[in-house]
Scaffold this motif. Structure first.
Motif: not given
Length: 280
Positions: A84-93, A67-71
């Motif tokens: 880019d991955v960091s920016d998305r991760l920060t927006s999620i968690s 579930e987390s990988a899908e997010a």
């Protein structure tokens, strides 16, 4: 170096890895993440490894990992930029990534976790062995750790591990906190509907580990049982600890990291010594 991965020599690989590591040599914890211009064989290794892992995850990975990988939705067809991955991760968690030139010492690594920062490499594993890497590369760091850091439960556990490492002073206590991290957030296994599923980063980021882990010796997860256990990070794991649920992982491991200090960890070792001394 732009050619097929089979044509990359050991010398060429080491040179490329050093080039990428050098980009992060002077990066501070809050500095900008360097951009890496990945080349053909690196994208090829990424695609091959991610395709193989994606198939195994559907069978062997824990539900919360999936579930987390899908997010987070890390690209599978090319090497992504860490920023880019960091920016998305920060927006999620609220967690973010920061580049590291190489493996970060335990105290520094955990200290970053306490501040909601995961230190990731940016180089890619040797093209000769795309499905297994003895030491962490960016695929391990993102597919293994990055994916779960889009999940609130894992975010709490990673932060607690960092806070615990910051709290202790003795090397013995620090190393034991690292050992608990290894057998849970790196190599953790949980039962789901009677089946063993992997959630630890080392397992879920390695096709080879997923191919071997069900043949390991399994013991119930407990903090005390880890005191005398030794492990080798450079080989497939012969011994793993399993929990009945992710709630159990959070209760046992989270509570330990939330409350442990030098004295309580020393007491664990003292208790283990007394147990060995009185055994008949």
């Amino acid at each position: 170096m732009q050619g097929h991965r089979d044509q990359v020599t050991d010398t060429a690989y080491e040179k490329r890895r050093e080039e990428i590591a050098a980009l992060s040599a002077d990066v501070t914890l809050h500095g900008p993440i360097p951009v890496v211009e990945y080349i053909d064989w690196e994208h090829e290794v990424w695609r091959l490894a991610c395709a193989a892992l994606d198939a195994r995850h559907r069978v062997d990975a824990a539900a919360e990992y999936l579930e987390s990988a899908e997010a987070l939705a890390i690209p599978l067809d090319h090497v992504p930029q860490l920023r880019d991955v960091s920016d998305r991760l920060t927006s999620i968690s609220g967690f973010r990534l920061q580049s590291a030139a190489t493996l970060v010492p335990l105290k520094e690594f955990c200290g970053s976790l306490a501040n909601s920062v995961f230190r990731s490499t940016q180089y890619i594993r040797h093209p000769r062995a795309p499905l297994y890497s003895e030491d962490p590369d960016m695929l391990h760091d993102l597919v293994g750790h990055g994916n779960v850091l889009a999940n609130d439960r894992f975010v709490r556990l990673y932060r607690l591990a960092g806070e615990a490492a910051n709290r202790v002073e003795s090397d013995e206590a620090l190393q034991f906190i690292g050992k608990v991290f290894w057998f849970t957030l790196e190599c953790g296994v949980v039962r789901e509907r009677g089946e063993r599923k992997a959630y630890g980063a080392t397992l879920v980021s390695s096709y080879g580990e997923l191919d071997h882990f069900r043949g390991a010796e399994f013991r119930p997860l407990s903090i005390e049982s880890l005191v005398d256990v030794k492990y080798d990070i450079t080989t497939y794991q012969p011994l793993l600890f399993e929990a009945d649920s992710m709630n159990e992982v959070e209760d046992l491991v989270g509570s330990f990291w939330d409350t442990c200090d030098d004295d309580s960890i020393a007491a664990l070792f003292s208790g283990a010594s007394r147990s060995v001394g009185t055994r008949r």
